[in-house]
Write a protein that holds these residues in place. Structure first.
Motif, PDB file in Angstrom:
ATOM      1  N   LEU A  39     -19.845  43.504 -57.290  1.00 52.17           N
ATOM      2  CA  LEU A  39     -21.268  43.203 -57.102  1.00 52.17           C
ATOM      3  C   LEU A  39     -22.062  44.475 -56.831  1.00 52.17           C
ATOM      4  CD1 LEU A  39     -21.098  39.941 -54.950  1.00 52.17           C
ATOM      5  CD2 LEU A  39     -21.604  40.137 -57.395  1.00 52.17           C
ATOM      6  N   VAL A  40     -21.487  45.377 -56.051  1.00 50.84           N
ATOM      7  CA  VAL A  40     -22.146  46.658 -55.769  1.00 50.84           C
ATOM      8  C   VAL A  40     -22.213  47.491 -57.043  1.00 50.84           C
ATOM      9  CG1 VAL A  40     -21.901  48.850 -54.532  1.00 50.84           C
ATOM     10  CG2 VAL A  40     -21.545  46.689 -53.323  1.00 50.84           C
ATOM     11  N   ARG A  41     -21.091  47.598 -57.749  1.00 58.01           N
ATOM     12  CA  ARG A  41     -21.013  48.435 -58.953  1.00 58.01           C
ATOM     13  C   ARG A  41     -21.989  47.973 -60.042  1.00 58.01           C
ATOM     14  NH1 ARG A  41     -15.973  47.855 -59.661  1.00 58.01           N
ATOM     15  NH2 ARG A  41     -16.034  46.277 -61.257  1.00 58.01           N
ATOM     16  N   THR A  42     -22.139  46.658 -60.196  1.00 58.31           N
ATOM     17  CA  THR A  42     -23.026  46.134 -61.229  1.00 58.31           C
ATOM     18  C   THR A  42     -24.484  46.076 -60.796  1.00 58.31           C
ATOM     19  OG1 THR A  42     -22.653  43.842 -60.525  1.00 58.31           O
ATOM     20  CG2 THR A  42     -21.179  44.735 -62.253  1.00 58.31           C
ATOM     21  N   GLY A  43     -24.748  46.355 -59.512  1.00 58.11           N
ATOM     22  CA  GLY A  43     -26.125  46.330 -59.026  1.00 58.11           C
ATOM     23  C   GLY A  43     -26.608  44.937 -58.661  1.00 58.11           C
ATOM     24  N   ALA A  44     -25.701  43.970 -58.590  1.00 60.01           N
ATOM     25  CA  ALA A  44     -26.088  42.598 -58.245  1.00 60.01           C
ATOM     26  C   ALA A  44     -26.594  42.510 -56.805  1.00 60.01           C
ATOM     27  CB  ALA A  44     -24.914  41.646 -58.457  1.00 60.01           C
ATOM     28  N   ILE A  45     -26.103  43.411 -55.953  1.00 64.04           N
ATOM     29  CA  ILE A  45     -26.618  43.503 -54.588  1.00 64.04           C
ATOM     30  C   ILE A  45     -26.985  44.955 -54.316  1.00 64.04           C
ATOM     31  CG2 ILE A  45     -25.469  41.477 -53.616  1.00 64.04           C
ATOM     32  CD1 ILE A  45     -23.315  43.291 -52.532  1.00 64.04           C
ATOM     33  N   PRO A  46     -28.042  45.185 -53.541  1.00 68.47           N
ATOM     34  CA  PRO A  46     -28.501  46.553 -53.284  1.00 68.47           C
ATOM     35  C   PRO A  46     -27.485  47.367 -52.485  1.00 68.47           C
ATOM     36  CG  PRO A  46     -30.160  44.938 -52.632  1.00 68.47           C
ATOM     37  CD  PRO A  46     -28.914  44.183 -52.952  1.00 68.47           C
TER      38      PRO A  46
ATOM     39  N   LEU B 102     -22.986  52.046 -49.114  1.00 67.13           N
ATOM     40  CA  LEU B 102     -23.323  51.020 -48.137  1.00 67.13           C
ATOM     41  C   LEU B 102     -24.075  49.919 -48.859  1.00 67.13           C
ATOM     42  CD1 LEU B 102     -24.611  53.185 -45.157  1.00 67.13           C
ATOM     43  CD2 LEU B 102     -22.612  51.679 -45.129  1.00 67.13           C
ATOM     44  N   LEU B 103     -23.748  48.679 -48.550  1.00 66.51           N
ATOM     45  CA  LEU B 103     -24.426  47.552 -49.186  1.00 66.51           C
ATOM     46  C   LEU B 103     -25.248  46.795 -48.164  1.00 66.51           C
ATOM     47  CD1 LEU B 103     -22.835  44.559 -48.572  1.00 66.51           C
ATOM     48  CD2 LEU B 103     -21.069  45.846 -49.748  1.00 66.51           C
ATOM     49  N   ASN B 104     -26.236  46.098 -48.653  1.00 70.24           N
ATOM     50  CA  ASN B 104     -27.091  45.276 -47.810  1.00 70.24           C
ATOM     51  C   ASN B 104     -26.351  43.955 -47.561  1.00 70.24           C
ATOM     52  OD1 ASN B 104     -29.009  43.300 -46.995  1.00 70.24           O
ATOM     53  ND2 ASN B 104     -30.657  44.596 -47.766  1.00 70.24           N
ATOM     54  N   PHE B 105     -25.848  43.773 -46.338  1.00 68.68           N
ATOM     55  CA  PHE B 105     -25.040  42.600 -46.013  1.00 68.68           C
ATOM     56  C   PHE B 105     -25.823  41.303 -46.183  1.00 68.68           C
ATOM     57  CE2 PHE B 105     -23.110  39.615 -42.914  1.00 68.68           C
ATOM     58  CZ  PHE B 105     -21.869  39.496 -43.508  1.00 68.68           C
ATOM     59  N   ASP B 106     -27.082  41.314 -45.815  1.00 63.34           N
ATOM     60  CA  ASP B 106     -27.895  40.097 -45.958  1.00 63.34           C
ATOM     61  C   ASP B 106     -28.108  39.750 -47.429  1.00 63.34           C
ATOM     62  OD1 ASP B 106     -28.277  39.523 -43.157  1.00 63.34           O
ATOM     63  OD2 ASP B 106     -29.516  41.324 -43.118  1.00 63.34           O
ATOM     64  N   ALA B 107     -28.213  40.774 -48.283  1.00 56.65           N
ATOM     65  CA  ALA B 107     -28.333  40.526 -49.723  1.00 56.65           C
ATOM     66  C   ALA B 107     -27.037  39.934 -50.273  1.00 56.65           C
ATOM     67  CB  ALA B 107     -28.691  41.811 -50.465  1.00 56.65           C
ATOM     68  N   LEU B 108     -25.895  40.380 -49.739  1.00 55.72           N
ATOM     69  CA  LEU B 108     -24.612  39.800 -50.136  1.00 55.72           C
ATOM     70  C   LEU B 108     -24.568  38.317 -49.776  1.00 55.72           C
ATOM     71  CD1 LEU B 108     -21.640  39.913 -51.097  1.00 55.72           C
ATOM     72  CD2 LEU B 108     -21.045  40.649 -48.770  1.00 55.72           C
ATOM     73  N   LEU B 109     -24.975  37.994 -48.554  1.00 60.63           N
ATOM     74  CA  LEU B 109     -24.985  36.589 -48.133  1.00 60.63           C
ATOM     75  C   LEU B 109     -25.931  35.756 -49.002  1.00 60.63           C
ATOM     76  CD1 LEU B 109     -24.968  36.905 -44.234  1.00 60.63           C
ATOM     77  CD2 LEU B 109     -23.031  36.491 -45.771  1.00 60.63           C
ATOM     78  N   ALA B 110     -27.096  36.311 -49.317  1.00 65.00           N
ATOM     79  CA  ALA B 110     -28.058  35.601 -50.168  1.00 65.00           C
ATOM     80  C   ALA B 110     -27.485  35.389 -51.562  1.00 65.00           C
ATOM     81  CB  ALA B 110     -29.369  36.378 -50.240  1.00 65.00           C
ATOM     82  N   TYR B 111     -26.800  36.397 -52.101  1.00 67.41           N
ATOM     83  CA  TYR B 111     -26.186  36.269 -53.423  1.00 67.41           C
ATOM     84  C   TYR B 111     -25.133  35.163 -53.410  1.00 67.41           C
ATOM     85  CZ  TYR B 111     -23.739  37.349 -57.727  1.00 67.41           C
ATOM     86  OH  TYR B 111     -23.168  37.249 -58.971  1.00 67.41           O
ATOM     87  N   LEU B 112     -24.291  35.150 -52.380  1.00 68.96           N
ATOM     88  CA  LEU B 112     -23.239  34.144 -52.302  1.00 68.96           C
ATOM     89  C   LEU B 112     -23.803  32.747 -52.119  1.00 68.96           C
ATOM     90  CD1 LEU B 112     -20.676  36.058 -50.076  1.00 68.96           C
ATOM     91  CD2 LEU B 112     -20.549  35.659 -52.550  1.00 68.96           C
ATOM     92  N   GLU B 113     -24.921  32.658 -51.428  1.00 66.57           N
ATOM     93  CA  GLU B 113     -25.561  31.358 -51.217  1.00 66.57           C
ATOM     94  C   GLU B 113     -26.189  30.818 -52.493  1.00 66.57           C
ATOM     95  OE1 GLU B 113     -29.386  29.831 -48.743  1.00 66.57           O
ATOM     96  OE2 GLU B 113     -27.883  30.975 -47.613  1.00 66.57           O
ATOM     97  N   ASN B 114     -26.696  31.726 -53.320  1.00 61.68           N
ATOM     98  CA  ASN B 114     -27.411  31.297 -54.519  1.00 61.68           C
ATOM     99  C   ASN B 114     -27.211  32.315 -55.638  1.00 61.68           C
ATOM    100  OD1 ASN B 114     -29.057  29.787 -56.140  1.00 61.68           O
ATOM    101  ND2 ASN B 114     -30.954  30.575 -55.280  1.00 61.68           N
ATOM    102  N   PRO B 115     -26.016  32.362 -56.252  1.00 66.48           N
ATOM    103  CA  PRO B 115     -25.784  33.350 -57.313  1.00 66.48           C
ATOM    104  C   PRO B 115     -26.619  33.039 -58.555  1.00 66.48           C
ATOM    105  CG  PRO B 115     -23.937  31.844 -57.152  1.00 66.48           C
ATOM    106  CD  PRO B 115     -24.864  31.520 -56.016  1.00 66.48           C
ATOM    107  N   PRO B 116     -27.018  34.069 -59.277  1.00 66.91           N
ATOM    108  CA  PRO B 116     -27.752  33.843 -60.528  1.00 66.91           C
ATOM    109  C   PRO B 116     -26.907  32.999 -61.479  1.00 66.91           C
ATOM    110  CG  PRO B 116     -27.789  36.155 -59.927  1.00 66.91           C
ATOM    111  CD  PRO B 116     -26.844  35.480 -58.990  1.00 66.91           C
TER     112      PRO B 116
END
Length: 83
Positions: A34-41, A52-66
């Motif tokens: 997810l980090v490598r592809t830019g799916a999360i900041p 370093l990744l944005n942990f809240d963005a990871l949680l948001a992605y997992l809650e509602n993936p595209p």
């Protein structure tokens, strides 16, 4: 008041996610993808490849993936008809 952004290294993000959900099927390689592809900041750290990744963005992605990325993010890919 400024909201604090929770930045984590991928391993730290996985550990924190496992504290929230001990039975999570999310893996370290999935988070790194997810980090490598830019799916999360994420932001680079130092001169190396660490990010370093944005942990809240990871949680948001997992809650509602595209919808269009949901299948590829799980590793599902077309299989050739030829053997």
């Amino acid at each position: 008041m400024h909201d604090l952004v929770r930045m984590r290294f991928p391993q730290q993000a996985l550990e924190e996610l496992r504290q929230i959900d001990p039975n999570t099927p999310v893996s370290l390689s999935f988070i790194r993808r997810l980090v490598r592809t830019g799916a999360i900041p994420s932001v680079p750290v130092g001169a190396g490849k660490r990010r370093l990744l944005n942990f809240d963005a990871l949680l948001a992605y997992l809650e509602n993936p595209p919808a269009d990325e949901a299948q590829t993010a799980r590793g599902i890919r077309p299989v050739s008809e030829r053997w």
